[in-house]
Design an enzyme around this catalytic site. Structure first.
Site: not given
Ligand code: GAR
Length: 199
Positions: A14, A99-101, A115, A117, A152
């Site tokens: 991302n 990380r939870i902020l 963020n 998700h 969260l």
């Molecule tokens: C992504 O799918 C993102 O949505 C998720 O982790 C992955 C990171 O992929 N985020 C979470 O789960 C946050 N709670 P990336 O490092 O390739 O972007």
């Protein structure tokens, strides 16, 4: 000027999508919003090497070096502020930052903390979103870009993507289909914020 600081913990796909969009659309000139830095809480995050290759400043702030969440978050906030340079406080984009902020961190970045998700929020906050969507028999899954609040995976929804759940899906297959859409909606959400001057 309002620079962008991206926080990662892992592969950083991302983050790459955001950086590519900022380069291709010249967010620095168009919106006064360069990507100033990528910060990871893990030294082994693969995305760090890619960011470095792009000439972006990188920094590691390991949560393991701090006795508690509050002290880690304080160090993180300091690093973000020092990367950002002059101008408005930076827009902070969580891109797979696991990380939870603390409420203190969230409050001090209020309105500038975004963020992504991997679920159709408000369904499936937290971890293992794809396995849980499969177990629930969902016919559709997706991802959400949202503002970060003290709760969260809550906060105003900025963009969502939807993908079908296919009969042969397992969690990794579904995750890959959702991730491809994340790379579209995250840059879109940020572009809209920058264009509207809302961050
Ligand atoms: C992504 O799918 C993102 O949505 C998720 O982790 C992955 C990171 O992929 N985020 C979470 O789960 C946050 N709670 P990336 O490092 O390739 O972007």
């Amino acid at each position: 000027m309002q620079s962008i600081v991206i926080l990662i913990s892992g592969s950083g796909s991302n983050m790459s999508a955001l950086v590519r969009a900022s380069q291709e659309e010249d967010w620095a000139t168009r919106y006064g919003a360069p990507v100033a830095a990528v910060i990871s809480n893990r030294a082994d995050a693969a995305g760090l090497a890619w960011a470095k290759q792009q000439g972006i400043a990188t920094q590691v702030i390991s949560h393991q070096d701090f006795p508690d969440r509050a002290q880690f978050d304080a160090a993180l906030a300091q690093a973000i502020a020092s990367c950002a340079g002059a101008g408005k406080p930076p827009l902070v984009l969580l891109a797979g930052f696991m990380r939870i902020l603390t409420p203190g961190f969230v409050q001090s970045h209020a309105g500038r903390l975004i963020n992504i998700h991997p679920s159709l929020l408000p369904a499936f906050t937290g971890l293992h979103t794809h396995a849980r969507a499969l177990a629930a028999g969902c016919k559709f899954a997706g991802a959400t870009v949202h503002r970060v609040t003290e709760v969260l995976d809550e906060g105003a929804i900025l963009e969502q993507s939807v993908v079908p759940v296919l009969p042969e899906d397992d969690a990794p297959r579904l995750a890959a289909r959702v991730l491809a859409t994340e790379h579209i909606i995250y840059p879109r959400a940020v572009r809209k914020l920058l264009a509207a001057g809302l961050s």
